[in-house]
Design a protein around this motif. Structure first.
Motif, PDB file in Angstrom:
ATOM      1  N   ALA A  78      71.741  51.006  49.028  1.00  0.00           N
ATOM      2  CA  ALA A  78      72.811  50.170  49.144  1.00  0.00           C
ATOM      3  C   ALA A  78      73.350  50.216  47.618  1.00  0.00           C
ATOM      4  O   ALA A  78      74.731  50.076  47.226  1.00  0.00           O
ATOM      5  CB  ALA A  78      72.773  48.945  49.683  1.00  0.00           C
ATOM      6  N   ALA A  79      72.615  49.798  46.608  1.00  0.00           N
ATOM      7  CA  ALA A  79      72.920  49.675  45.329  1.00  0.00           C
ATOM      8  C   ALA A  79      73.585  50.922  44.747  1.00  0.00           C
ATOM      9  O   ALA A  79      74.694  51.015  44.194  1.00  0.00           O
ATOM     10  CB  ALA A  79      71.679  49.398  44.357  1.00  0.00           C
ATOM     11  N   GLU A  96      76.644  42.839  44.314  1.00  0.00           N
ATOM     12  CA  GLU A  96      75.226  42.668  44.316  1.00  0.00           C
ATOM     13  C   GLU A  96      74.500  43.474  45.564  1.00  0.00           C
ATOM     14  O   GLU A  96      75.183  43.636  46.745  1.00  0.00           O
ATOM     15  CB  GLU A  96      74.246  41.263  44.226  1.00  0.00           C
ATOM     16  CG  GLU A  96      74.755  40.426  45.358  1.00  0.00           C
ATOM     17  CD  GLU A  96      74.330  38.994  45.213  1.00  0.00           C
ATOM     18  OE1 GLU A  96      73.352  38.592  46.002  1.00  0.00           O
ATOM     19  OE2 GLU A  96      74.961  38.458  44.226  1.00  0.00           O
ATOM     20  N   ALA A  97      73.248  44.023  45.393  1.00  0.00           N
ATOM     21  CA  ALA A  97      72.611  44.787  46.314  1.00  0.00           C
ATOM     22  C   ALA A  97      71.128  44.521  46.388  1.00  0.00           C
ATOM     23  O   ALA A  97      70.678  44.031  45.350  1.00  0.00           O
ATOM     24  CB  ALA A  97      72.596  46.094  46.160  1.00  0.00           C
ATOM     25  N   ASP A  98      70.600  44.596  47.480  1.00  0.00           N
ATOM     26  CA  ASP A  98      69.028  44.184  47.486  1.00  0.00           C
ATOM     27  C   ASP A  98      68.037  45.428  47.777  1.00  0.00           C
ATOM     28  O   ASP A  98      67.076  45.365  47.992  1.00  0.00           O
ATOM     29  CB  ASP A  98      68.766  42.963  48.270  1.00  0.00           C
ATOM     30  CG  ASP A  98      68.865  43.415  49.902  1.00  0.00           C
ATOM     31  OD1 ASP A  98      69.557  44.471  49.998  1.00  0.00           O
ATOM     32  OD2 ASP A  98      68.633  42.697  50.693  1.00  0.00           O
ATOM     33  N   GLU A  99      68.733  46.545  47.819  1.00  0.00           N
ATOM     34  CA  GLU A  99      67.887  47.638  48.019  1.00  0.00           C
ATOM     35  C   GLU A  99      68.536  48.877  47.321  1.00  0.00           C
ATOM     36  O   GLU A  99      69.756  49.105  47.060  1.00  0.00           O
ATOM     37  CB  GLU A  99      67.677  48.038  49.260  1.00  0.00           C
ATOM     38  CG  GLU A  99      68.916  47.990  50.216  1.00  0.00           C
ATOM     39  CD  GLU A  99      68.723  48.896  51.464  1.00  0.00           C
ATOM     40  OE1 GLU A  99      67.636  49.556  51.661  1.00  0.00           O
ATOM     41  OE2 GLU A  99      69.763  49.105  52.081  1.00  0.00           O
ATOM     42  N   MET A 124      77.210  51.046  46.464  1.00  0.00           N
ATOM     43  CA  MET A 124      78.276  49.954  46.082  1.00  0.00           C
ATOM     44  C   MET A 124      78.532  50.214  44.561  1.00  0.00           C
ATOM     45  O   MET A 124      79.695  50.046  44.138  1.00  0.00           O
ATOM     46  CB  MET A 124      77.598  48.523  46.167  1.00  0.00           C
ATOM     47  CG  MET A 124      77.632  48.432  47.692  1.00  0.00           C
ATOM     48  SD  MET A 124      76.754  46.958  48.097  1.00  0.00           S
ATOM     49  CE  MET A 124      78.016  45.490  47.605  1.00  0.00           C
ATOM     50  N   VAL A 177      71.413  44.029  40.724  1.00  0.00           N
ATOM     51  CA  VAL A 177      70.489  44.759  41.856  1.00  0.00           C
ATOM     52  C   VAL A 177      69.134  44.056  41.466  1.00  0.00           C
ATOM     53  O   VAL A 177      68.516  44.287  40.584  1.00  0.00           O
ATOM     54  CB  VAL A 177      70.342  46.124  41.491  1.00  0.00           C
ATOM     55  CG1 VAL A 177      69.456  47.033  42.439  1.00  0.00           C
ATOM     56  CG2 VAL A 177      71.714  46.828  41.461  1.00  0.00           C
ATOM     57  N   ASP A 180      65.945  42.843  44.547  1.00  0.00           N
ATOM     58  CA  ASP A 180      65.294  42.792  45.925  1.00  0.00           C
ATOM     59  C   ASP A 180      64.968  41.125  46.208  1.00  0.00           C
ATOM     60  O   ASP A 180      64.736  40.837  47.425  1.00  0.00           O
ATOM     61  CB  ASP A 180      64.423  43.541  46.485  1.00  0.00           C
ATOM     62  CG  ASP A 180      62.987  43.465  45.530  1.00  0.00           C
ATOM     63  OD1 ASP A 180      63.150  43.234  44.417  1.00  0.00           O
ATOM     64  OD2 ASP A 180      61.893  44.085  45.818  1.00  0.00           O
TER      65      ASP A 180
END
Lengths: 217, 421
Positions: free
Chosen positions: A38-39, A32-35, A42, A9, A11
């Motif tokens: 969403a993190a 993976e997540a950028d916010e 997921m 995780v 951004d």
């Protein structure tokens, strides 16, 4: 031994790309997540064993992800990742339940080692985090405030724990600490875990102050 | 012609028709209208109206009359025409006029010779103002509201409603009238200092009550302005700092892109500079002889990283003012770190400093090649010697622990002077 299932995780695309390149082959990257939103979604869906969590993100940062995921009591461990070594950032995520903290300039092999240790249930204390803890528990800046320790079991470190932390701050690896103090590696681990528990549960003024006083930078 | 939305004065050229101005208006745009119609400067017209006002308020009455009968530029009819067309407005105007005349009549019974030209002007003006208020179109009303809000007495209160305004204005006016009455009779019936003082005080308080909110708003605006200015100055200094440091370094990095060690060095030193600048509680007080233990060690870190391509992991617990003996301790640590950078062969060295109640400890450690303390060459012995000498001169202790292949640690300790704690 199977590879830990790791979720990223952060951004910043560049940082994620760098982490991917460093971790590929050593761990099992499951997503993976950028916010923040969403993190959370997921992580709950893919149930990784270790989440590499950026402290600084919009919408509440790593702290928000940590708190949301912990409500669901799934067996996931968090390793906080930060460019900043400002105490207020580090202390707040560790107190929220992260099992360790590393800065982003950590080398690839060191990061892989940290992930494996967190996956195995151990605690990752960087020299700097050890310094913070010593600062808060032992010195505490103002000596008058030391008397404010309410629960001696939680609010004070044993002499052995202080020794272990000082060695971490001096740059000793766990194995070297074990050699220096002539104790087993397991004992070192249990001392560090105990320090982490105190760090998370203690009400010492300095900790609460750092945790609540998160500056935006 | 009337499709034009604006008109301006053409000096020497009279323009028809006579309309009130809709753009250059202090109140109703009468003066600009006259100026356009006659082809003269609007300032001259305004001065003439003001002067004429001195004759029993004649200027104001004339102004009001023109305001009522002359249509606004772009409007269909005059205000008077509109008022005459609306029955309800007419009725309320008539009622107000009757009431005012009645009040005047009663007052005239009490005080003689009150029905002067001045009072009559005031009566006509009140009625005219009422008519304008009821008869203006929306656009003109908005303009008038703006004028009222900027006026000293009404301004701040109108935002809080008319009730608050009347609560303030009525006592204020009464105080002023009483004060003037008392002052005007000094030397007549009463005489003496006490009435003069009382009258003056009443006058002052009345004026204060009337003008205080307006004055307060002005003060508030001023401080807001000052705050905004400080903020923009801060932004400017931030921009200047980013330009001087970060942009310069980025250019250097671009130029040195072939030399990866140099790029790392530049990035690292820039990172530390930026971090110190962002997080240092008081970067203004960084004069060299007043450094604390913390700041001195940071200085060592940045110097060693700059001069020897090695990373310095610095952890400090506690802080205190640096005195002569602490300088020696930090100087010894610097030598130890430089030594590690030169000989250890690894990429990083750890420095740990702790201020304890009874002593100050410093540890400089690397995990490099190490050496056998019993069997060292002369150059290293010299360094070890100088580290020892420095610290021992201040009653400190030095311990150098090393083993071939297992790294080196220099342990320094200094007892704290009792007097300072």
């Amino acid at each position: 031994m199977s590879q830990p299932r790791v979720f990223l995780v952060d951004d910043h695309e560049l940082i994620r790309a760098g982490l991917r390149a460093e971790l590929r082959g050593s761990v099992d990257l499951v997503g993976e997540a950028d916010e923040v939103a969403a993190a959370i979604e997921m992580i709950l869906e893919r149930t990784p064993s270790v989440v590499l969590l950026d402290v600084h993100m919009p919408d509440g940062g790593g702290l928000a992800v940590l708190q949301a995921v912990q409500k669901h009591s799934i067996p996931v461990r968090f390793l906080a990742l930060s460019v900043s070594d400002a105490p207020q950032d580090v202390i707040s995520v560790v107190r929220a339940g992260a099992r360790g903290y590393v800065t982003k300039n950590i080398s690839g092999p060191e990061l892989v080692d940290a992930i494996y240790r967190v996956d195995a249930g151990d605690v990752v204390f960087s020299p700097r985090l050890a310094g913070f803890v010593l600062d808060a528990f032992v010195n505490g800046g103002d000596e008058g405030l030391q008397a404010a320790a309410i629960d001696p079991e939680l609010d004070q470190l044993t002499p052995r724990e202080q020794q272990v932390l000082r060695l971490i701050a001096r740059g000793y690896a766990y194995k070297e600490i074990a050699g220096e103090l002539e104790i087993s590696g397991k004992t070192v681990e249990s001392h560090v875990s105990s320090v982490l528990r105190k760090l998370q549960l203690s009400n010492r003024y300095q900790l609460a102050h750092w945790a609540s006083n998160r500056h935006l930078v | 012609m009337s499709n034009n939305t604006t008109r301006t004065t053409l000096l020497g050229i009279p323009q028809r028709p006579f309309r009130r101005s809709n753009t250059d208006a202090v109140l109703g745009g009468v003066c600009s209208g006259v100026a356009i119609r006659l082809g003269v400067r609007v300032q001259n017209v305004r001065v003439l109206f003001s002067l004429f006002t001195l004759f029993f308020g004649g200027g104001v009455v004339l102004y009001m009359a023109l305001w009522l009968v002359v249509p606004r530029w772009g409007d269909e009819g005059s205000i008077l025409q509109r008022v005459l067309r609306q029955r309800s407005t007419l009725r309320s105007l008539a009622a107000s006029a009757g009431l005012l005349v009645l009040v005047l009549f009663i007052l005239n019974l009490a005080y003689h010779r009150l029905t002067t030209a001045l009072i009559l002007s005031a009566l006509l003006l009140s009625l005219g103002a009422l008519a304008i208020w009821r008869g203006s179109d929306k656009e003109e009303l908005r303009h008038l509201q703006g004028v009222l809000n900027a006026a000293p007495v009404v301004s701040a209160a109108s935002a809080r409603g008319w009730k608050a305004l009347s609560l303030r204005v009525i006592p204020g006016v009464i105080l002023i009238v009483v004060g003037l009455q008392v002052l005007s009779r000094i030397g007549g019936i009463w005489g003496g200092a006490i009435p003069a003082f009382g009258g003056g005080a009443a006058l002052l308080v009345g004026i204060l009550v009337l003008l205080a909110p307006w004055w307060l708003t002005n003060v508030r605006d001023l401080s807001q302005e000052r705050r905004a200015r400080i903020r923009s100055e801060e932004r400017a200094s931030l921009a200047a700092h980013v330009h001087d440091s970060v942009l310069q370094t980025l250019t250097l990095i671009e130029r040195a892109s072939d030399d990866s060690a140099e790029v790392i060095r530049l990035a690292r030193s820039q990172e530390r500079a930026l971090r110190d600048w962002l997080f240092a509680p008081n970067h203004a007080t960084l004069n060299t002889h007043e450094l604390t233990f913390n700041q001195e060690l940071r200085q060592v870190q940045s110097d060693v990283e700059r001069d020897y391509k090695i990373r310095v992991e610095l952890v400090i617990v506690g802080d205190c003012a640096a005195d002569e003996s602490l300088h020696a301790l930090v100087g010894a640590a610097r030598e130890a770190a430089v030594n590690a950078a030169k000989w250890s062969g690894v990429a990083s060295v750890s420095i740990y400093g702790e201020v304890e109640p009874s002593q100050i400890s410093l540890y400089v450690r690397d995990t490099g090649v190490g050496f056998d303390p019993a069997d060292v060459d002369l150059s290293r012995q010299g360094i070890a010697h100088s580290i020892r000498e420095r610290v021992r001169a201040h009653d400190g202790t030095v311990e150098i622990v090393s083993q071939p292949g297992k790294g080196t640690e220099v342990r320094l300790a200094l007892p704290r002077a009792r007097a300072t704690s």
